[in-house]
Scaffold this motif. Structure first.
Motif, short mmCIF file in Angstrom:
data_model
loop_
_atom_site.label_atom_id
_atom_site.label_comp_id
_atom_site.label_asym_id
_atom_site.label_seq_id
_atom_site.Cartn_x
_atom_site.Cartn_y
_atom_site.Cartn_z
N LYS A 28 -17.00 -9.27 38.66
CA LYS A 28 -18.18 -8.57 39.19
C LYS A 28 -19.32 -9.53 39.48
CE LYS A 28 -16.63 -4.63 36.61
NZ LYS A 28 -16.32 -4.43 35.24
N THR A 29 -19.78 -10.24 38.45
CA THR A 29 -20.90 -11.17 38.61
C THR A 29 -20.76 -12.32 37.61
OG1 THR A 29 -22.26 -9.93 37.03
CG2 THR A 29 -22.55 -9.38 39.35
N PRO A 30 -21.40 -13.44 37.90
CA PRO A 30 -21.39 -14.56 36.94
C PRO A 30 -22.16 -14.19 35.67
CG PRO A 30 -22.03 -15.32 39.13
CD PRO A 30 -22.03 -13.82 39.17
N HIS A 31 -21.72 -14.74 34.53
CA HIS A 31 -22.37 -14.48 33.24
C HIS A 31 -22.38 -15.76 32.42
CE1 HIS A 31 -22.52 -10.08 33.49
NE2 HIS A 31 -21.35 -10.15 34.07
N THR A 32 -23.36 -15.84 31.51
CA THR A 32 -23.37 -16.92 30.53
C THR A 32 -22.44 -16.50 29.38
OG1 THR A 32 -25.17 -15.95 29.24
CG2 THR A 32 -25.79 -17.46 31.04
N GLY A 33 -22.12 -17.45 28.52
CA GLY A 33 -21.30 -17.13 27.35
C GLY A 33 -21.96 -16.06 26.48
N GLY A 66 -8.86 -24.09 35.86
CA GLY A 66 -9.37 -23.90 37.21
C GLY A 66 -9.57 -22.44 37.59
N LEU A 67 -9.63 -21.55 36.59
CA LEU A 67 -9.81 -20.12 36.88
C LEU A 67 -11.29 -19.75 37.00
CD1 LEU A 67 -7.11 -18.60 34.50
CD2 LEU A 67 -6.93 -19.03 36.95
N ILE A 68 -12.15 -20.53 36.33
CA ILE A 68 -13.59 -20.31 36.42
C ILE A 68 -14.29 -21.64 36.66
CG2 ILE A 68 -13.54 -18.26 34.92
CD1 ILE A 68 -14.72 -20.03 32.66
N ASP A 73 -26.94 -22.85 36.97
CA ASP A 73 -27.80 -22.15 36.01
C ASP A 73 -27.08 -21.82 34.70
OD1 ASP A 73 -26.19 -20.20 37.09
OD2 ASP A 73 -27.80 -18.76 37.46
N GLY A 74 -25.89 -22.42 34.48
CA GLY A 74 -25.18 -22.25 33.21
C GLY A 74 -24.34 -21.00 33.10
N LYS A 75 -24.15 -20.32 34.22
CA LYS A 75 -23.30 -19.12 34.20
C LYS A 75 -21.90 -19.51 34.65
CE LYS A 75 -26.98 -15.80 34.79
NZ LYS A 75 -27.31 -14.49 35.29
N TYR A 76 -20.96 -18.65 34.30
CA TYR A 76 -19.57 -18.88 34.68
C TYR A 76 -19.19 -17.85 35.75
CZ TYR A 76 -19.52 -21.60 30.40
OH TYR A 76 -19.80 -22.52 29.43
N GLN A 77 -18.41 -18.33 36.72
CA GLN A 77 -17.94 -17.44 37.78
C GLN A 77 -16.49 -17.77 38.09
OE1 GLN A 77 -20.55 -18.21 41.08
NE2 GLN A 77 -19.51 -20.11 41.66
N LEU A 78 -15.79 -16.80 38.68
CA LEU A 78 -14.39 -17.01 39.03
C LEU A 78 -14.27 -17.96 40.21
CD1 LEU A 78 -12.81 -13.43 38.85
CD2 LEU A 78 -12.65 -15.25 37.18
N THR A 79 -13.27 -18.81 40.16
CA THR A 79 -12.90 -19.61 41.32
C THR A 79 -11.95 -18.75 42.17
OG1 THR A 79 -10.96 -20.50 40.20
CG2 THR A 79 -13.01 -21.77 40.00
N GLN A 80 -11.53 -19.26 43.31
CA GLN A 80 -10.57 -18.51 44.12
C GLN A 80 -9.26 -18.31 43.35
OE1 GLN A 80 -11.21 -16.92 47.07
NE2 GLN A 80 -9.24 -15.98 46.59
N LYS A 81 -8.85 -19.34 42.63
CA LYS A 81 -7.64 -19.23 41.81
C LYS A 81 -7.83 -18.15 40.74
CE LYS A 81 -4.65 -22.04 38.85
NZ LYS A 81 -4.47 -23.37 38.22
N GLY A 82 -9.01 -18.08 40.16
CA GLY A 82 -9.31 -17.06 39.16
C GLY A 82 -9.30 -15.66 39.76
N LYS A 83 -9.84 -15.53 40.97
CA LYS A 83 -9.83 -14.23 41.66
C LYS A 83 -8.40 -13.80 41.95
CE LYS A 83 -14.33 -14.91 43.80
NZ LYS A 83 -15.05 -15.25 45.02
N ASP A 84 -7.58 -14.75 42.41
CA ASP A 84 -6.17 -14.44 42.71
C ASP A 84 -5.43 -14.02 41.44
OD1 ASP A 84 -6.68 -15.11 45.34
OD2 ASP A 84 -5.79 -17.11 45.18
#
Length: 169
Positions: A28-33, A66-68, A73-84
């Motif tokens: 959905k959206t990037p988040h911090t730990g 390589g999934l995220i 700004d220190g947030k984590y988001q999915l990479t394309q591999k993570g989305k797949d």
């Protein structure tokens, strides 16, 4: 969806769920730990309180796979591999859900079998999802074909059941 799951299982979080939870949340959206931990507590109504010692090493493994990726700004988001990967996990979940729906329609015996099966599938699913990134393209393709063929069998049986007529004289 995730909060409904917590209501059903209570405090027993199966192995591999944290990984799935993070991937699902980051779709959905990037988040911090910290935001991930806070969201888990909120969604579970305080039942599940993942520790930083669980979440941050898991985020590190997801980064290594390589999934995220980490944003500036220190947030984590999915990479394309993570989305797949998340999309593939969703497809597997949909297939399993459809098969379980058929079992639930069988009545009490079906429910008992389905709940037992669901437990086993959840364990197997968490193992698969944690190894999904390491599967070769050929292994992934074979696994997908297997699941699709099993779903087709279930759907064919469902159609045959619907077409049977019972005559009482």
């Amino acid at each position: 969806m995730i909060s409904e799951w917590f209501q059903r299982v209570g405090s027993s979080v199966p192995r591999g769920f944290s990984r799935y939870f993070i991937l699902e949340l980051l779709k959905k959206t990037p988040h911090t730990g910290k935001e991930i931990i806070d969201y888990a507590v909120e969604q579970s109504n305080g039942i599940w309180k993942p520790s930083p010692g669980l979440i941050y090493p898991l985020l590190g493994r997801l980064l290594d796979e390589g999934l995220i990726e980490e944003t500036k700004d220190g947030k984590y988001q999915l990479t394309q591999k993570g989305k797949d990967t998340a999309e593939d996990v969703d497809k597997v979940n949909d297939i399993v859900k459809k098969q379980l729906e058929v079992l639930f329609r069988l009545g009490n015996v079906g429910r008992f079998v389905a709940l037992d099966l669901l437990e086993k599938i959840a364990a197997m699913g968490s193992i698969l999802s944690s190894n999904f990134a390491n599967m070769t393209e050929d292994e992934t393709k074979k696994y997908k074909q297997f699941l699709e063929s099993e779903l087709k069998k279930v759907q064919e049986k469902e159609i045959k059941k619907k077409s049977k007529k019972i005559e009482i004289e």
